[in-house]
Motif scaffolding. Structure first.
Motif, PDB file in Angstrom:
ATOM      1  N   ILE A   1       0.844  -1.189   0.000  1.00 38.10           N
ATOM      2  CA  ILE A   1       0.000   0.000   0.000  1.00 38.10           C
ATOM      3  C   ILE A   1       0.879   1.239   0.000  1.00 38.10           C
ATOM      4  O   ILE A   1       1.981   1.238   0.566  1.00 38.10           O
ATOM      5  N   ARG A   2       0.392   2.285  -0.642  1.00 38.62           N
ATOM      6  CA  ARG A   2       1.090   3.565  -0.673  1.00 38.62           C
ATOM      7  C   ARG A   2       0.155   4.628  -0.098  1.00 38.62           C
ATOM      8  O   ARG A   2      -1.070   4.473  -0.129  1.00 38.62           O
ATOM      9  N   ASN A   3       0.718   5.680   0.428  1.00 40.13           N
ATOM     10  CA  ASN A   3      -0.115   6.779   0.923  1.00 40.13           C
ATOM     11  C   ASN A   3      -1.144   7.154  -0.141  1.00 40.13           C
ATOM     12  O   ASN A   3      -0.783   7.487  -1.274  1.00 40.13           O
ATOM     13  N   PRO A   4      -2.448   7.074   0.185  1.00 37.88           N
ATOM     14  CA  PRO A   4      -3.482   7.359  -0.811  1.00 37.88           C
ATOM     15  C   PRO A   4      -3.359   8.733  -1.464  1.00 37.88           C
ATOM     16  O   PRO A   4      -3.809   8.915  -2.607  1.00 37.88           O
ATOM     17  N   ILE A   5      -2.777   9.696  -0.770  1.00 42.64           N
ATOM     18  CA  ILE A   5      -2.581  11.019  -1.378  1.00 42.64           C
ATOM     19  C   ILE A   5      -1.725  10.893  -2.632  1.00 42.64           C
ATOM     20  O   ILE A   5      -2.072  11.405  -3.709  1.00 42.64           O
ATOM     21  N   ASP A   6      -0.619  10.186  -2.527  1.00 42.75           N
ATOM     22  CA  ASP A   6       0.306  10.058  -3.647  1.00 42.75           C
ATOM     23  C   ASP A   6      -0.230   9.148  -4.745  1.00 42.75           C
ATOM     24  O   ASP A   6      -0.094   9.451  -5.935  1.00 42.75           O
ATOM     25  N   SER A   7      -0.827   8.025  -4.357  1.00 42.41           N
ATOM     26  CA  SER A   7      -1.345   7.112  -5.378  1.00 42.41           C
ATOM     27  C   SER A   7      -2.533   7.726  -6.114  1.00 42.41           C
ATOM     28  O   SER A   7      -2.676   7.542  -7.333  1.00 42.41           O
TER      29      SER A   7
ATOM     30  N   GLY B   1      -9.252  -7.073   3.113  1.00 42.37           N
ATOM     31  CA  GLY B   1      -9.109  -8.491   2.801  1.00 42.37           C
ATOM     32  C   GLY B   1      -7.823  -9.113   3.313  1.00 42.37           C
ATOM     33  O   GLY B   1      -7.584 -10.302   3.076  1.00 42.37           O
ATOM     34  N   PHE B   2      -6.994  -8.316   4.006  1.00 44.10           N
ATOM     35  CA  PHE B   2      -5.704  -8.815   4.469  1.00 44.10           C
ATOM     36  C   PHE B   2      -5.512  -8.543   5.949  1.00 44.10           C
ATOM     37  O   PHE B   2      -6.032  -7.566   6.481  1.00 44.10           O
ATOM     38  N   GLN B   3      -4.734  -9.393   6.590  1.00 44.23           N
ATOM     39  CA  GLN B   3      -4.299  -9.113   7.949  1.00 44.23           C
ATOM     40  C   GLN B   3      -3.201  -8.060   7.887  1.00 44.23           C
ATOM     41  O   GLN B   3      -2.511  -7.923   6.867  1.00 44.23           O
ATOM     42  N   ARG B   4      -3.034  -7.319   8.965  1.00 45.80           N
ATOM     43  CA  ARG B   4      -2.022  -6.251   8.964  1.00 45.80           C
ATOM     44  C   ARG B   4      -0.635  -6.821   8.683  1.00 45.80           C
ATOM     45  O   ARG B   4       0.186  -6.151   8.024  1.00 45.80           O
ATOM     46  N   SER B   5      -0.383  -8.034   9.123  1.00 45.82           N
ATOM     47  CA  SER B   5       0.936  -8.648   8.911  1.00 45.82           C
ATOM     48  C   SER B   5       1.207  -8.966   7.441  1.00 45.82           C
ATOM     49  O   SER B   5       2.361  -9.192   7.056  1.00 45.82           O
ATOM     50  N   GLN B   6       0.160  -9.004   6.618  1.00 43.33           N
ATOM     51  CA  GLN B   6       0.322  -9.288   5.194  1.00 43.33           C
ATOM     52  C   GLN B   6       0.583  -8.020   4.372  1.00 43.33           C
ATOM     53  O   GLN B   6       0.872  -8.128   3.176  1.00 43.33           O
TER      54      GLN B   6
ATOM     55  N   ILE C   1       2.577  -4.493   3.469  1.00 42.06           N
ATOM     56  CA  ILE C   1       3.850  -3.767   3.579  1.00 42.06           C
ATOM     57  C   ILE C   1       3.704  -2.424   2.875  1.00 42.06           C
ATOM     58  O   ILE C   1       3.150  -2.353   1.777  1.00 42.06           O
ATOM     59  N   LYS C   2       4.190  -1.385   3.495  1.00 43.48           N
ATOM     60  CA  LYS C   2       4.076  -0.041   2.937  1.00 43.48           C
ATOM     61  C   LYS C   2       5.147   0.207   1.873  1.00 43.48           C
ATOM     62  O   LYS C   2       6.321  -0.128   2.059  1.00 43.48           O
ATOM     63  N   TYR C   3       4.728   0.792   0.781  1.00 51.28           N
ATOM     64  CA  TYR C   3       5.643   1.185  -0.292  1.00 51.28           C
ATOM     65  C   TYR C   3       6.720   2.124   0.234  1.00 51.28           C
ATOM     66  O   TYR C   3       7.900   2.004  -0.132  1.00 51.28           O
ATOM     67  N   GLU C   4       6.340   3.022   1.106  1.00 55.77           N
ATOM     68  CA  GLU C   4       7.286   3.994   1.657  1.00 55.77           C
ATOM     69  C   GLU C   4       8.414   3.307   2.432  1.00 55.77           C
ATOM     70  O   GLU C   4       9.567   3.752   2.397  1.00 55.77           O
ATOM     71  N   ASP C   5       8.077   2.224   3.136  1.00 53.38           N
ATOM     72  CA  ASP C   5       9.109   1.468   3.853  1.00 53.38           C
ATOM     73  C   ASP C   5      10.050   0.771   2.874  1.00 53.38           C
ATOM     74  O   ASP C   5      11.265   0.707   3.100  1.00 53.38           O
ATOM     75  N   ILE C   6       9.485   0.258   1.794  1.00 52.16           N
ATOM     76  CA  ILE C   6      10.297  -0.456   0.807  1.00 52.16           C
ATOM     77  C   ILE C   6      11.316   0.468   0.149  1.00 52.16           C
ATOM     78  O   ILE C   6      12.491   0.125   0.016  1.00 52.16           O
ATOM     79  N   VAL C   7      10.879   1.661  -0.279  1.00 51.77           N
ATOM     80  CA  VAL C   7      11.824   2.555  -0.966  1.00 51.77           C
ATOM     81  C   VAL C   7      12.816   3.175   0.013  1.00 51.77           C
ATOM     82  O   VAL C   7      13.917   3.580  -0.389  1.00 51.77           O
TER      83      VAL C   7
ATOM     84  N   ILE D   1      12.114  -5.664   1.155  1.00 49.47           N
ATOM     85  CA  ILE D   1      11.939  -6.647   0.084  1.00 49.47           C
ATOM     86  C   ILE D   1      12.212  -8.047   0.624  1.00 49.47           C
ATOM     87  O   ILE D   1      11.520  -9.015   0.289  1.00 49.47           O
ATOM     88  N   LYS D   2      13.222  -8.156   1.486  1.00 51.23           N
ATOM     89  CA  LYS D   2      13.487  -9.450   2.117  1.00 51.23           C
ATOM     90  C   LYS D   2      12.286  -9.900   2.946  1.00 51.23           C
ATOM     91  O   LYS D   2      11.903 -11.083   2.919  1.00 51.23           O
ATOM     92  N   LYS D   3      11.689  -8.968   3.668  1.00 51.83           N
ATOM     93  CA  LYS D   3      10.503  -9.283   4.468  1.00 51.83           C
ATOM     94  C   LYS D   3       9.363  -9.769   3.572  1.00 51.83           C
ATOM     95  O   LYS D   3       8.692 -10.762   3.879  1.00 51.83           O
ATOM     96  N   LEU D   4       9.155  -9.087   2.464  1.00 53.26           N
ATOM     97  CA  LEU D   4       8.092  -9.465   1.520  1.00 53.26           C
ATOM     98  C   LEU D   4       8.373 -10.840   0.918  1.00 53.26           C
ATOM     99  O   LEU D   4       7.480 -11.698   0.847  1.00 53.26           O
ATOM    100  N   VAL D   5       9.602 -11.050   0.475  1.00 54.32           N
ATOM    101  CA  VAL D   5       9.995 -12.318  -0.140  1.00 54.32           C
ATOM    102  C   VAL D   5       9.843 -13.467   0.854  1.00 54.32           C
ATOM    103  O   VAL D   5       9.380 -14.562   0.501  1.00 54.32           O
ATOM    104  N   ASN D   6      10.203 -13.239   2.104  1.00 54.38           N
ATOM    105  CA  ASN D   6      10.055 -14.284   3.124  1.00 54.38           C
ATOM    106  C   ASN D   6       8.593 -14.644   3.350  1.00 54.38           C
ATOM    107  O   ASN D   6       8.262 -15.814   3.584  1.00 54.38           O
ATOM    108  N   LYS D   7       7.720 -13.653   3.299  1.00 55.75           N
ATOM    109  CA  LYS D   7       6.288 -13.921   3.468  1.00 55.75           C
ATOM    110  C   LYS D   7       5.753 -14.799   2.341  1.00 55.75           C
ATOM    111  O   LYS D   7       4.818 -15.576   2.534  1.00 55.75           O
ATOM    112  N   LEU D   8       6.346 -14.662   1.155  1.00 54.71           N
ATOM    113  CA  LEU D   8       5.931 -15.471   0.013  1.00 54.71           C
ATOM    114  C   LEU D   8       6.692 -16.799  -0.057  1.00 54.71           C
ATOM    115  O   LEU D   8       6.479 -17.586  -0.990  1.00 54.71           O
ATOM    116  N   GLU D   9       7.579 -17.033   0.908  1.00 57.00           N
ATOM    117  CA  GLU D   9       8.373 -18.269   0.978  1.00 57.00           C
ATOM    118  C   GLU D   9       9.162 -18.489  -0.307  1.00 57.00           C
ATOM    119  O   GLU D   9       9.180 -19.584  -0.898  1.00 57.00           O
ATOM    120  N   LEU D  10       9.835 -17.424  -0.729  1.00 52.86           N
ATOM    121  CA  LEU D  10      10.683 -17.462  -1.911  1.00 52.86           C
ATOM    122  C   LEU D  10      12.151 -17.397  -1.499  1.00 52.86           C
ATOM    123  O   LEU D  10      12.476 -16.877  -0.433  1.00 52.86           O
TER     124      LEU D  10
END
Length: 309
Positions: free
Chosen positions: A186-192, A222-227, A229-235, A242-251
């Protein structure tokens, strides 16, 4: 009859035979050794093991995000992971790619060609084709030792028409065949929203920032908060998130995506693309839009939940 059903029937028959042999002294004594019974039991055990594996649904990884929220950048980072293959912006019942006027040249797209041909019940057909295609593709990639990731086109579910869907259509149609591993960004709705307007992608009614935020709320519900990840944190910290996201997908994960992500071909790139992952300066806000932000109850709820200003 399907393979699991046939295996179940065979196991039942084997079990009956073994029970009859063990309960009948004459039959048991006619067997010089118990090896044949033991062999049958071993076969039954093997069948049971095969059946258990057959009944385990294969895993399917799905990334969800709305348009203009940094999804293409994130998808490239995922596609750059070892042995990972990402199919981008999938949604078999959307019409957004068709546009108006002359039919487009789409020789491999059976669903769109069926729409051009006015095939009856085409949405039902589209989902059946999609389910079959994903199952075949998943098996193909799994057999090669790879990992399939779907980037669904959440915009088509939540930001098109007069009413959003209550959940991801793709998850709804695939969860009976797969164990779904989902991550949403998710990204800040203002920017998106500003980017959405800039691209002329307000495909919903009524238009406006508050309506958009209501749809963002519907999307994240439709998602739990743990699912999520904020775009702002990623950039801001790509190696961490990205490692956190990839781990959630078991990649499998590799830091090398920082050097290679820009080389991957992924649909989208509606925003300000580049080879460096970093925060971008916010677009200018008008006084009118600032008032819309301040009056939106939905934005307030989102900002409080995710810490947006």
């Amino acid at each position: 009859m399907s393979e699991p059903e046939g295996l179940n029937e065979l196991m039942s028959e084997l079990g009956n035979v073994i029970s009859e042999i063990e309960s009948n002294s004459e039959i048991s004594s006619s067997l010089k050794t118990e090896s044949k019974v033991q062999d049958s039991k071993s076969l039954l055990s093997q069948c049971s093991s095969i059946l258990q594996r057959a009944e385990q649904k294969p895993k399917l990884r799905i990334i969800h995000h709305l348009a203009c929220s940094g999804g293409t950048l994130i998808s490239k980072c995922v596609a750059a992971q070892p042995n990972t293959f990402l199919l981008s912006e999938l949604h078999p019942t959307t019409h957004l790619h068709m546009g108006g006027g002359k039919p487009k040249f789409l020789p491999a797209d059976v669903t769109t060609q069926a729409r051009y041909a006015n095939v009856p019940n085409v949405d039902e057909l589209a989902w059946r084709i999609f389910q079959s295609n994903i199952k075949i593709t998943s098996t193909h990639i799994n057999n090669l030792g790879g990992y399939l990731v779907i980037r669904d086109h959440s915009h088509s579910d939540f930001c098109v028409g007069k009413k959003p869907e209550s959940t991801s259509s793709i998850v709804h149609h695939l969860n009976s065949q797969f164990e779904i591993l989902s991550v949403a960004t998710i990204r800040n709705p203002i920017d998106s929203y500003l980017s959405l307007v800039s691209n002329n992608w307000e495909h919903f009614e009524p238009k406006g920032f508050d309506e958009y935020c209501k749809r963002v709320e519907c999307f994240i519900s439709g998602f739990q908060r743990s699912q999520i990840i904020k775009y702002e944190d990623i950039v801001a910290k790509p190696l961490i998130y990205i490692k956190k996201l990839v781990n959630k997908l078991e990649l499998p994960y590799s830091d090398s995506f920082m050097d290679t992500f820009s080389a991957f071909n992924v649909t989208g790139d509606s925003g300000r693309s580049g080879e460096v992952i970093s925060p971008r300066k916010r677009r200018e806000l008008s006084e009118t839009f600032l008032r819309e932000i301040q009056s939106s109850k939905s934005f307030k709820k989102i900002s409080e939940k995710f810490g947006y200003e």
